[in-house]
Motif scaffolding. Structure first.
Motif, PDB file in Angstrom:
ATOM      1  N   ASN A 174      43.577  33.301  36.976  1.00 19.52           N
ATOM      2  CA  ASN A 174      42.837  32.243  37.656  1.00 19.52           C
ATOM      3  C   ASN A 174      43.535  31.811  38.941  1.00 19.52           C
ATOM      4  N   ARG A 175      44.849  31.740  38.913  1.00 16.64           N
ATOM      5  CA  ARG A 175      45.591  31.330  40.102  1.00 16.64           C
ATOM      6  C   ARG A 175      45.445  32.358  41.209  1.00 16.64           C
ATOM      7  N   HIS A 178      42.005  32.019  42.801  1.00 13.71           N
ATOM      8  CA  HIS A 178      41.844  30.834  43.639  1.00 13.71           C
ATOM      9  C   HIS A 178      42.884  30.773  44.764  1.00 13.71           C
ATOM     10  N   GLU A 180      46.048  30.643  44.826  1.00 12.65           N
ATOM     11  CA  GLU A 180      47.157  29.709  44.664  1.00 12.65           C
ATOM     12  C   GLU A 180      48.491  30.463  44.735  1.00 12.65           C
TER      13      GLU A 180
END
Length: 301
Positions: A174-175, A178, A180
């Motif tokens: 997920n990071r 996105h 990140e």
């Protein structure tokens, strides 16, 4: 060539680049290099996670299909057979996939292929608790799956620890999705005891970041090996895994921090490359090579 720091700052935003400057304690040029380093790490990590996802989801689908069909079929709508026992979130995610093709009867394989990465670690947690014997077939080489093991999938604390690493990979995925910073690790908690205890503190600088990456890679090796030792052996000897290991080394970080990750402007033929090999390695920069067959890049590692 390296993009000018001022221009790059305008592209990615000053606050985003400042997060690199503050954490790594570097100037603007080094922050640009580290930003690109993070991108390279994310790219290679995505490859690792894609193998993990495919191997995990196919293992779950195969073994749950066998479980529901009594061993008769390796690909069935097993989620319908255990629907009343699945968590509402899992049922909802499956239904959303079906709702996107309301006029088509999707095959089990089509539904599986359209589920997100995050679906599978959470489903594994449910299987490990509700169907421990199935979990041992999904992860045949896992220590908890071995016949006669003192700790197995029926042991709650051991089961929770085993599943937690798969859940961590979902968070990493997920990071990356996105955009990140992958290098900024939060503290890891063991929620098995009450109250929860801290397993690893949050990363705060380069040294602790590399320690956490080392832990992450060890966890990945253990997870993929528990699914398929053969696949793990292939990944460990792949050129791109070796490249990731270099990126996560102090030398790999230093190359990007010093902005030496860009290709040296000199193009060398075979003779010049041989004569200047020691200098190329000492310079620690990629160099372009050319012969009658074409061009290539040599990257010191």
């Amino acid at each position: 060539m390296l993009p000018p720091a001022v221009a790059f700052e305008q592209i990615v935003s000053k606050p985003r680049l400042d997060s690199y400057r503050g954490y790594w304690k570097v100037g603007r040029d080094a922050a640009v290099g580290l930003y690109m380093w993070n991108g390279e790490v994310c790219g290679e990590m995505s490859k690792l996670l894609s193998y993990l996802e495919i191997c995990l989801r196919n293992g779950i689908h195969r073994e749950m299909s066998f479980h529901v069909s009594g061993g008769a079929d390796r690909s069935v709508h097993w989620w319908d057979g255990v629907s009343s026992q699945l968590k509402p979130e899992a049922r909802s995610q499956i239904q959303k996939v079906r709702d996107k093709s309301p006029h088509v009867l999707l095959s089990p394989d089509e539904i599986v292929s359209r589920m997100s990465f995050g679906f599978w670690p959470n489903l594994l947690a449910w299987i490990a608790k509700q169907r421990p014997k199935v979990a041992s077939k999904i992860l045949p080489a896992h220590p908890l799956s071995q016949p006669g093991a003192k700790l197995n999938w029926f042991n709650a604390p051991a089961r929770q620890r085993a599943v937690r690493q798969f859940l961590e990979f979902s968070e990493i995925r997920n990071r990356i999705a996105h955009h990140e910073p992958l290098w900024k690790f939060a503290a890891v908690l063991d929620t098995a005891p009450n109250p929860a205890t801290q397993l690893f503190p949050a990363s705060t600088d380069e040294a602790t970041t590399l320690v956490r990456f080392e832990r992450l890679m060890k966890q990945y090796d253990e997870a993929i090996a528990s699914l398929s030792p053969l696949l793990h052996a292939s990944i460990r000897t792949s050129s791109w895994r070796m490249r990731l290991d270099f990126l996560l080394s102090p030398r790999g970080v230093r190359r990007f921090k010093d902005c030496r990750h860009v290709t040296h402007p000199t193009v060398l033929d075979a003779t010049a490359f041989s004569d200047e090999f020691a200098a190329v390695v000492q310079r620690d920069m990629p160099v372009k090579l050319r012969d009658e067959r074409g061009e290539g890049i040599f990257v010191p590692t």
